[in-house]
Design an enzyme around this catalytic site. Structure first.
Site, short mmCIF file in Angstrom:
data_model
loop_
_atom_site.label_atom_id
_atom_site.label_comp_id
_atom_site.label_asym_id
_atom_site.label_seq_id
_atom_site.Cartn_x
_atom_site.Cartn_y
_atom_site.Cartn_z
CB CYS A 1 -0.98 -0.03 1.18
SG CYS A 1 0.05 0.19 2.74
CB CYS B 1 4.50 -0.47 1.89
SG CYS B 1 3.55 -1.70 2.83
CB CYS C 1 -11.86 8.27 -12.72
SG CYS C 1 -13.73 8.14 -13.35
CG ASP D 1 19.16 25.36 14.99
OD1 ASP D 1 19.89 24.79 15.51
OD2 ASP D 1 19.22 26.25 13.93
CG ASP E 1 18.20 28.72 10.56
OD1 ASP E 1 18.64 27.95 11.51
OD2 ASP E 1 18.70 29.88 10.13
CG ASP F 1 19.16 22.96 11.57
OD1 ASP F 1 19.67 22.51 12.51
OD2 ASP F 1 18.79 24.33 11.50
#
Length: 985
Positions: free
Chosen positions: A51, A54, A132, A648, A852, A856
């Site tokens: 699915c 996963c 669809c 941070d 930022d 990070d």
């Protein structure tokens, strides 16, 4: 694709490779070395995926590796397509990461080796229900070269990621046509530097245009030139760094000999909007025509039969038992059934040809059952002197009319879900004032031109009250610019020489001269539009719930409908209920038929398909207007679960522009000489502390751009500092760890000053000259306004806050105490930040990371939801799931609250959609009939079905009235503008 999402256009940055996880560089290797690297592509066979969840697990596992540029997982074909930098990671490591996620993986040797994945957006016509979407996705995924396909029922668009060496957009369009839908290309990666020119003049054939076409093809920077004689249109793909639209148009003036001229090809609006307007007009016209025929059918069957005189005329026999009323209803309902209702036949045919069933199939079956039984009834009446039949022509006619009305209202409502994009696209001004400069840089003249003709390095005049025509920087003048339409920041931002401006923003007062740096598709506005469009195309994981239901929904409804008819028919045939239950106007067969038709038409798979994408569209659009860019449904869904946020420090909790507050020299040296050595060493570093030191050193030179002594053997050591040789002296600038690694003793006086700085939430920088500590610099980075209040509000929302920083323990402790964060980690390297995120996830937390800087990025990728500060680096922005464009911490709360509101709306939509079916189907099947004699006529069932889709879309549209939490209104938090990129520590 990553470059399209980068919002680095707000800053002047050196080019960097764009990939989500920033690797750890080998010791001694400068970060700039990565610029010279090339990427590679690998294709893996992944066994065990069942699915979308996963596929998400595999994608997350791969993206957490260092050096991964892109990873796209195809769950239907069990493939993983990975673009990576082999300097940092190899195929075997990627394969092991996939297996560690719990799946079997094998490298495919015939993997494509293209440098990039391309993407195209295509408008789809003919989708009528949620079934669809998965059907078309399956057809596209089966194409060799398609890496990922996303089909959105709400926008009626598909976004396809493909290998350009194996496929072209035309192949994809053909595959869609072969699946039974109509398709039109909206945009592709190849169109990003493409312009359409309209040729003015008499164009008879290609030969007349050959000199001009040849000249265009030989123009530097031009990739391709295509000419369409019928439209007098020339499409030119070009490199914007080398040429531009004005140069292309000048070719016509020089070579056309006055016979031909060119201008930018006129476009009313986007193709999607044009298609939607056409569809709205079409449904409106169909609905009006259906009323012309349906109202008389309704009156003759429901009203006039109770009016003396008219009733006698309608009951007049024409042939045998055939009455005038029956003939009138037949003649009036036939155009509705076969002319106005032909789209349902066409849709059913295409759906069944694909091997699936959609809403059109239900409508066609229901209306045909009513119409052809009625037709059979009047034939029997016309050929029999005794048969008195009843017709249901009003059922088929009224059913089609109500469904057409519902589709009309649904398309109107769906159009409003993308209002945010429409508003963004309309921000660009129609014209711009182009300045001509002489050799000395003075203005020699000005000319008003189409804003689409602005090229790189043009100087544009922006008058008070006018919109900025393109991204650039101010070369003359000063003013205040209102950037709220782009960043959501309500307060005008002061601009002067050297400051950057964003296209589409409004100049408030003074005149500005702006040098264009990013135009057309490269502009911040264009990239934000594409980011929001991409986000609206990305499915939220909760959408797979509707996808699973849609696969069996229509067949199940048909089975229930037939079973309902059979049960009531057999019950009537064997007298299981009294004859008094049967209305006087029908028999037991007709009663059973009405129940069956009602069940068939009341079920609405469309509402389920629209429940998630419409809410995601409105939610992401509202977020963009608030300065919060949410990259799709997955981020939106994950954010509402966040119960722990990792912050941070530098550039996130603090302003990120540190200043020197104190200097202590420990050797006999003049302060000017000391800072000259330090600045010469630090000038090569991108670290914000280094920038602060260099700025402070300029005060001793009284020069704006002083030239510093040459620094040889420069080395940047991540998380520690830098070292170089200046004037034949070995200089080291950094923290205690840097000096300890080089066995340099730290004097007691320096230790005392460091401890004192830490108590005052300052960062101490040690400077050694030739192996001896020469001085200590204390740097302060002030907290962002409102940081304390934001942490307090998060605590009241039951969200845990943690700070992880590379700064020393003392400074980290002071900052954490000041903002109210109880848990913090100091002196953390980039990989340790990501490890902390993983530890929290292992403890059961849904983790959001706010950062930022480049270092990070691994933590932003590892987190369930990464939030990048908008003034941060482009790599951090790409790695994040959410971009906070104003750089305000309050937007962390806005993002989480908006996510919660949006997901709450999605849940409510599912209640609406499922509620209609769970309550409506039993009622339509006659569950209340034995006790109350209440039955649901098919035309009312059709009206309820149409109303379900409209109610779901309107429920999503209520998100447009979203307001931030009231607690934030009491905060006076001003925007933080960071002029240069911050890398954090």
């Amino acid at each position: 694709m990553a470059k399209l999402l980068a919002l680095s256009c707000w800053r002047n940055l050196s080019p960097r490779p764009h990939y989500p996880s920033m690797p750890i560089y080998p010791k001694g290797e400068p970060a700039t070395a990565v610029q010279e690297l090339s990427d590679s592509t690998a294709l893996f066979s992944v066994i065990g995926m069942t699915c979308a969840a996963c596929a998400g697990s595999v994608e997350k596992a791969v993206k957490r590796l260092p050096g991964i540029r892109e990873a796209i997982v195809d769950v239907l074909n069990n493939r993983a397509h990975v673009i990576f930098y082999p300097f940092f990671v190899n195929e075997e490591t990627i394969r092991e990461a996939i297996e560690d996620a719990g799946f079997e993986a094998q490298l495919l040797t015939d993997a494509p080796h293209e440098k990039s994945v391309q993407v195209c957006r295509i408008q789809i016509k003919g989708m009528t229900s949620t079934s669809c979407s998965p059907t078309l996705e399956s057809a596209l995924q089966a194409l060799h070269g398609v890496l990922e396909a996303r089909v959105d029922l709400a926008t009626e668009e598909t976004q396809v990621y493909y290998n350009p060496t194996l496929l072209t957009p035309n192949h994809i369009l053909q595959a869609i046509e072969d699946s039974g839908f109509e398709a039109a290309l909206i945009s592709s990666s190849e169109d990003l530097t493409k312009i359409d020119l309209h040729v003015e003049g008499t164009v008879t054939d290609d030969a007349a245009m050959k000199p001009i076409l040849d000249s265009l093809r030989t123009l530097p920077g031009v990739h391709a030139v295509d000419f369409t004689v019928e439209l007098s249109k020339i499409s030119v793909s070009y490199k914007p760094d080398v040429t531009g639209p004005r140069y292309l148009i000048n070719v016509f003036e020089q070579i056309g000999n006055g016979n031909f001229k060119a201008k930018i090809y006129p476009t009313e609006e986007g193709q999607r909007d044009s298609h939607r307007r056409h569809e709205i007009r079409q449904y409106y016209k169909y609905f009006l025509w259906s009323l012309v025929f349906t109202i008389p059918v309704f009156l003759t069957s429901m009203v006039f039969m109770h009016v003396p005189g008219i009733k006698d005329a309608l009951d007049a026999k024409i042939v045998n038992m055939l009455t005038a009323g029956e003939v009138a209803r037949w003649l009036l309902s036939t155009p509705v059934q076969f002319v106005l209702g032909r789209r349902f036949y066409y849709g059913s045919y295409k759906s069944l040809r694909r091997g699936s069933a959609n809403m059109d199939v239900l409508i066609a079956l229901g209306t045909n059952a009513a119409y052809f039984y009625s037709f059979y009834s009047i034939l029997r009446a016309a050929t029999s002197p005794h048969f008195e039949g009843n017709d249901f022509f009003e059922t088929s006619a009224m059913l089609i009319s109500f469904i057409l009305l519902g589709k009309y209202l649904e398309i109107l409502a769906k159009g409003k879900t993308s209002d945010a994009i429409a508003k963004l696209m309309n921000l660009t001004p129609d014209t711009a004032v182009l300045l001509t400069l002489d050799g000395d840089g003075n203005v020699a003249g000005e000319e008003e031109i189409d804003s689409r003709l602005v090229q790189k390095n043009d100087v544009i005049k922006v008058a008070p009250g006018a919109k900025v025509a393109s991204d650039g920087f101010v070369v003359w003048g000063q003013s205040h610019v209102n950037e709220s339409m782009i960043t959501g920041e309500s307060r005008p931002v002061a601009k002067r020489k050297g400051d950057t401006v964003i296209g589409g923003t409004v100049n408030e007062n003074g005149v500005l001269h702006v040098k264009a740096t990013r135009v057309g598709s490269e502009s911040a506005l264009s990239q934000i539009v594409r980011l929001v469009e991409s986000a609206q195309m990305a499915k939220a994981p909760v959408q797979k719930f509707a996808d699973r239901i849609s696969r069996c929904f229509v067949p199940l409804v048909i089975v229930i409908s037939f079973s309902t008819w059979l049960a009531w028919f057999l019950a009537g045939r064997y007298h299981a209920y009294p004859k008094s239950w049967i209305p006087s106007s029908m028999d037991s067969f007709e009663l059973a038929l009405q129940f069956g038709i009602s069940v068939m038409v009341i079920a609405c798979p469309c509402a389920l398909g629209l429940a998630t994408p419409t809410a995601v569209m409105v939610g992401t659009g509202v977020g963009a207007s608030q300065g919060v860019l949410i990259k799709g449904g997955r981020a939106l869904e994950s954010a509402h679960k966040v119960n722990c946020i990792v912050f941070d420090k530098t550039g996130t909790l603090t302003v990120g522009k540190p200043v020197i507050v104190r200097t202590e020299l420990l050797t006999k040296m003049v302060l000017r000489e000391f800072y000259e050595l330090v600045a010469a060493t630090e000038v090569n570093s991108e670290h914000p502390l280094a920038k602060a030191v260099v700025e402070y050193a300029k005060k001793f030179r009284n020069e704006e751009n002083p030239s510093w002594p040459e620094a040889r053997d420069f080395v940047s050591i991540t998380g520690h500092g830098v070292k170089a040789t200046v004037h034949n002296k070995e200089i080291m600038v950094g923290n205690k760890s840097l000096l300890a690694d080089h066995n340099i003793p730290i004097p007691v006086a320096a230790e005392e000053m460091l401890a004192e700085a830490e108590k005052m939430a300052q960062t101490g920088i040690l400077v050694s000259v030739n192996g001896k500590v020469a001085g200590v610099i204390a740097v302060s980075d002030p907290l962002k306004p409102g940081a304390q209040e934001v942490i307090s509000i998060l605590k009241s929302m039951k969200i845990k806050s943690i700070m992880v920083t590379g700064d020393n323990f003392g400074t980290a402790s002071s900052i954490a105490r000041e903002v109210g964060i109880e848990n913090f980690i100091a002196e953390a390297k980039p990989d340790q930040k990501a490890e902390k995120v993983k530890e929290l996830q292992a403890s059961g937390y849904t983790v959001g990371m706010v950062g930022d800087g480049i270092n990070d990025s691994p933590a932003l990728v590892a987190a369930d939801v990464g939030m990048a500060i908008g003034a941060g680096t482009d790599i951090a922005i790409e790695a994040a799931d959410i971009v906070l464009m104003k750089s305000n911490l309050e937007d962390v709360i806005t993002a989480i609250d908006l996510s919660r509101k949006t997901f709450s709306r999605i849940r409510l939509n599912y209640v609406w959609a499922l509620g209609y079916n769970l309550l409506g189907i039993p009622i339509a099947a006659g569950a209340l009939f034995p006790s109350t004699r209440f039955r649901l006529p098919p035309w009312i069932a059709g009206a309820a079905m149409a109303a379900s889709s409209v109610s779901v879309v309107c429920c999503s549209l209520l998100l447009k009235y979203y307001r931030r939490p009231r607690k934030l209104h009491n905060l006076e938090i001003r925007g933080i503008t960071v002029e240069s990129s911050s890398t954090g520590i």
